[in-house]
Design a protein around this motif. Structure first.
Motif, PDB file in Angstrom:
ATOM      1  N   UNK A   1      -0.503  20.411 -11.375  1.00  0.00           N
ATOM      2  CA  UNK A   1       0.307  21.412 -10.406  1.00  0.00           C
ATOM      3  C   UNK A   1       1.108  20.695  -9.629  1.00  0.00           C
ATOM      4  N   UNK A   2       2.540  21.012  -9.655  1.00  0.00           N
ATOM      5  CA  UNK A   2       3.565  20.014  -8.574  1.00  0.00           C
ATOM      6  C   UNK A   2       3.227  20.279  -7.090  1.00  0.00           C
ATOM      7  N   UNK A   3       2.585  21.671  -6.913  1.00  0.00           N
ATOM      8  CA  UNK A   3       2.262  21.628  -5.641  1.00  0.00           C
ATOM      9  C   UNK A   3       1.073  21.006  -5.251  1.00  0.00           C
ATOM     10  N   UNK A   4       0.082  20.851  -5.887  1.00  0.00           N
ATOM     11  CA  UNK A   4      -1.122  19.924  -5.648  1.00  0.00           C
ATOM     12  C   UNK A   4      -0.714  18.710  -5.758  1.00  0.00           C
ATOM     13  N   UNK A   5       0.064  18.054  -6.571  1.00  0.00           N
ATOM     14  CA  UNK A   5       0.503  16.823  -6.577  1.00  0.00           C
ATOM     15  C   UNK A   5       1.117  16.428  -5.163  1.00  0.00           C
ATOM     16  N   UNK A   6       2.232  17.313  -4.788  1.00  0.00           N
ATOM     17  CA  UNK A   6       2.603  16.904  -3.498  1.00  0.00           C
ATOM     18  C   UNK A   6       1.652  16.751  -2.408  1.00  0.00           C
TER      19      UNK A   6
ATOM     20  N   UNK B   1       0.643  -1.261  -0.118  1.00  0.00           N
ATOM     21  CA  UNK B   1      -0.059  -0.039  -0.105  1.00  0.00           C
ATOM     22  C   UNK B   1       0.798   1.376   0.234  1.00  0.00           C
ATOM     23  N   UNK B   2       2.119   1.140   0.293  1.00  0.00           N
ATOM     24  CA  UNK B   2       2.845   2.321   0.479  1.00  0.00           C
ATOM     25  C   UNK B   2       3.400   2.642  -1.145  1.00  0.00           C
ATOM     26  N   UNK B   3       3.220   1.712  -2.050  1.00  0.00           N
ATOM     27  CA  UNK B   3       3.649   1.978  -3.538  1.00  0.00           C
ATOM     28  C   UNK B   3       2.595   3.001  -4.170  1.00  0.00           C
ATOM     29  N   UNK B   4       1.232   3.051  -3.632  1.00  0.00           N
ATOM     30  CA  UNK B   4       0.245   3.670  -4.296  1.00  0.00           C
ATOM     31  C   UNK B   4       0.514   5.149  -4.076  1.00  0.00           C
ATOM     32  N   UNK B   5       0.923   5.913  -2.953  1.00  0.00           N
ATOM     33  CA  UNK B   5       1.355   7.293  -2.950  1.00  0.00           C
ATOM     34  C   UNK B   5       2.389   7.659  -4.115  1.00  0.00           C
ATOM     35  N   UNK B   6       3.407   6.929  -4.350  1.00  0.00           N
ATOM     36  CA  UNK B   6       4.411   7.107  -5.154  1.00  0.00           C
ATOM     37  C   UNK B   6       4.008   6.807  -6.543  1.00  0.00           C
ATOM     38  N   UNK B   7       3.118   6.029  -6.869  1.00  0.00           N
ATOM     39  CA  UNK B   7       2.432   5.926  -8.223  1.00  0.00           C
ATOM     40  C   UNK B   7       1.501   6.795  -8.533  1.00  0.00           C
ATOM     41  N   UNK B   8       0.701   7.435  -7.453  1.00  0.00           N
ATOM     42  CA  UNK B   8      -0.055   8.385  -7.589  1.00  0.00           C
ATOM     43  C   UNK B   8       0.683   9.712  -8.170  1.00  0.00           C
ATOM     44  N   UNK B   9       1.591  10.070  -7.229  1.00  0.00           N
ATOM     45  CA  UNK B   9       2.482  11.517  -7.748  1.00  0.00           C
ATOM     46  C   UNK B   9       3.182  11.326  -9.185  1.00  0.00           C
ATOM     47  N   UNK B  10       3.573  10.070  -9.479  1.00  0.00           N
ATOM     48  CA  UNK B  10       4.270  10.001 -10.554  1.00  0.00           C
ATOM     49  C   UNK B  10       3.327  10.168 -12.063  1.00  0.00           C
TER      50      UNK B  10
ATOM     51  N   UNK C   1      -1.622  16.040  -2.476  1.00  0.00           N
ATOM     52  CA  UNK C   1      -2.166  14.789  -2.809  1.00  0.00           C
ATOM     53  C   UNK C   1      -1.235  13.717  -2.148  1.00  0.00           C
ATOM     54  N   UNK C   2      -0.011  13.757  -2.613  1.00  0.00           N
ATOM     55  CA  UNK C   2       0.982  12.653  -1.998  1.00  0.00           C
ATOM     56  C   UNK C   2       1.120  12.681  -0.722  1.00  0.00           C
ATOM     57  N   UNK C   3       0.995  13.781  -0.073  1.00  0.00           N
ATOM     58  CA  UNK C   3       0.923  13.703   1.596  1.00  0.00           C
ATOM     59  C   UNK C   3      -0.256  13.112   2.092  1.00  0.00           C
TER      60      UNK C   3
END
Length: 634
Positions: free
Chosen positions: A365-370, A348-357, A372-374
């Protein structure tokens, strides 16, 4: 004496508590601004910088308590005065009326100038506390040039600006301290540093390390290869080669030593791998976001063109690690957790990395992506019982994220002074002309001079600050010689990383040496050898099509093959073996063939590549002949 000591401890505890609350509130403020974007740049950037400066003065006292209780208390009083001055000056700057353009005609008032001067002076002092004297010295040198440029020889002279003009340009505009470097640090970089902090407190960092050991641990030199993989996974998110070295190295370095690597080799491997994390997509530390701002190229495009060079770098590092393990006769780990078990517990920890990628590639927007990753990493941690974290750990992540961002924001604010002076005085054009004259107009010479400058700057500057300074001064020279804009910035970005692994001051190697309990210089030498990709790959970016652009797919593929050949040739020549030991003649042939990969002649490239392949095949055949015959039992 005891009373004074107790008082110092009480004050320290109270101050650290206040700093922790302020850090958490800063993270909340940054997330709010990232979502709403309510505050304009002339308001948001001064608020961010003042908040960061206050945190720096809270957490980094002028005088440490170990020296003297009385001096410590006096120093704390000075810090308090500095915090009050920052708050007053920042309030004055934030409330400044930019709509009234009379200040452009009549100049700034005395209070306006005083506010700006306070921010400049206290920013430089905060820079000294967080980054060191070198960055302060560079900023002051550029400020001195702006003030006294009119008394210098005509070849390097500038107009010579008054204090009022400098304050107006650097404080009451978005060209200096509150310019592009701080904008990136206060926006995208802060959010992704916060994302990295959440990865650590949620246990995701441990998952990536465990997965690396499961994948590579059983092979020859397993812990070293696992260190490379773990550093690649975590390095781009941490935003700091040194932080990555300390985080992963505390686990991998002792295991490498236990397996049989020499302490300096273990430290060098970790430093080279952790430094490589800064060029690994999807996040690539802070510098890639600065690059997107400077070039106007979408971050998604920078991310895509960075994948192949990053893989080549880590392939180069893994090759050196493998050859080193072969020379030492090392084996893999006897017991490793199955990758299926590790994935079952932490997929499940792979999901945030796949999401931001995915979101970055889709040009959100990179800020909104960050942000969303948090959110995604916290949701992912909460979804499974064994990985759930308490609110206390969430607050700890917010605090650590803000504190980790301090040196980045402060360094970028100070780098803004350099960028501002270059823009105000026009020294960038003069530096380009000087560099061209010194190099004779040859690309080889320019690359060599930039590499030397990168190492020297990196001895005292964080990587992001070194890249900002170097890109402003050196990229025009590269583009003038026909290198594309993105390729020129990528070359400077990669070379800016080299200071972490290049003697005499290799900060990541020195940090790893402390963990390995070995000589920092020996660790730096090993790290430099293992990180050859930082020099090889930028050269290929300059002389071949290693930076992919639409329409050069064939050149790109050929460049990858030639780069692999160059890496193998240099590795075999330096280590004296490939599959088995190499003769002196073979090493000489590899060295000569490697250099042919850099020449702009296709037939020479192919000839050199054929020689390298033949030596590898011959070495492989020789190795199979030397293997002892197996004897059946009985």
């Amino acid at each position: 004496m005891n009373t004074s000591t107790n008082m110092c401890k009480l004050i320290t505890d109270k101050v650290l508590l206040i700093a922790a609350i302020a850090a958490i509130l800063l993270s909340v403020f940054q997330i709010w601004q990232g979502i709403t974007a309510d505050l304009s740049a002339p308001v948001f950037r001064p608020i961010h910088l003042s908040w960061v400066l206050i945190l720096a003065y809270l957490t980094l006292p002028l005088i440490k308590s170990e020296q003297s209780a009385l001096l410590y208390l006096c120093g704390r009083f000075v810090d308090l005065l500095c915090i009050a001055a920052i708050a007053w000056a920042s309030y004055h700057i934030v409330s400044f009326d930019y709509d009234d353009i009379s200040f452009l005609l009549d100049g700034l008032t005395t209070l306006d100038q005083l506010s700006g001067l306070i921010i400049v002076v206290l920013l430089l002092e905060a820079t000294r506390r967080t980054v060191g004297f070198v960055m302060v010295g560079i900023a002051m040198l550029f400020l001195a040039y702006a003030i006294f440029g009119d008394v210098l020889p005509s070849s390097v002279a500038s107009k010579g600006f008054s204090i009022e003009e400098i304050i107006r340009f650097h404080i009451y505009s978005t060209n200096g301290i509150y310019g592009a470097p701080l904008a990136i640090a206060a926006g995208v970089v802060f959010i992704f540093v916060l994302f990295g902090a959440f990865l650590q407190v949620s246990g995701a960092g441990k998952f990536f390390i465990d997965a690396s050991f499961s994948i590579a641990g059983k092979y020859r030199g397993g812990p070293a290869k696992a260190s490379v993989l773990a550093s690649a996974a975590l390095g781009s998110i941490s935003g700091s080669a040194i932080a990555n070295t300390v985080t992963t190295g505390s686990l991998t370095i002792p295991m490498m030593k236990k397996l049989g690597y020499k302490p300096e080799q273990a430290a060098g491997i970790e430093a080279a791998a952790s430094t490589g994390g800064q060029i690994m997509p999807p996040v690539m530390g802070a510098g890639a976001f600065v690059m997107a701002q400077f070039t106007g190229i979408p971050y998604s495009e920078i991310l895509l063109v960075s994948i192949a060079p990053a893989i080549l770098y880590f392939g180069c590092t893994l090759l050196y690690v493998h050859l080193m393990a072969c020379k030492l006769g090392l084996k893999g780990m006897e017991i490793t957790e199955k990758i299926s078990v590790v994935l079952k517990n932490g997929w499940h920890f792979l999901v945030p990395l796949l999401l931001i990628t995915s979101l970055l590639l889709m040009s959100y927007s990179p800020i909104l992506v960050g942000i969303a990753g948090c959110v995604a990493i916290l949701v992912a941690a909460m979804c499974r019982k064994h990985s759930r974290i308490s609110f206390a750990l969430v607050f700890e992540g917010m605090k650590e994220g803000a504190l980790l961002a301090l040196p980045i924001s402060i360094a970028c604010g100070t780098a803004g002074i350099v960028v501002g002076v270059v823009g105000q005085t026009g020294i960038g054009l003069q530096f380009t002309q000087f560099l061209m004259a010194l190099s004779g107009g040859y690309l080889w010479s320019v690359l060599g001079l930039i590499a030397i400058a990168a190492v020297i700057l990196g001895m005292g500057l964080p990587v992001t600050a070194a890249y900002i300074v170097l890109s402003i001064m050196a990229v025009p020279s590269l583009t003038e010689l026909g290198v594309g804009l993105l390729a020129a910035h990528m070359i400077v970005f990669w070379l800016s990383q080299t200071s972490n692994v290049t003697p005499p001051i290799a900060l990541a190697a020195f940090a790893a040496a402390g963990i390995a309990n070995t000589s920092p210089m020996k660790a730096a030498v090993q790290a430099f050898k293992l990180a050859q990709g930082f020099f090889i790959i930028p050269i290929m970016m300059a002389f071949s099509g290693l930076i992919w652009v639409e329409g050069n797919s064939a050149d790109f593929a050929i460049s990858i093959v030639l780069t692999i050949g160059l890496i193998v040739a240099f590795a075999g020549c330096i280590e004296g073996r490939l599959v088995t030991s190499l003769s002196s003649l073979s090493r000489l042939l590899l060295l000569v063939s490697g250099f042919t990969m850099l020449l702009p002649y296709y037939w020479l490239n192919m000839a050199g590549l054929i020689v390298i392949v033949m030596i590898v095949l011959f070495n492989l055949k020789l190795s199979s002949k030397n293997k002892p015959l197996s004897v059946s039992p009985g």
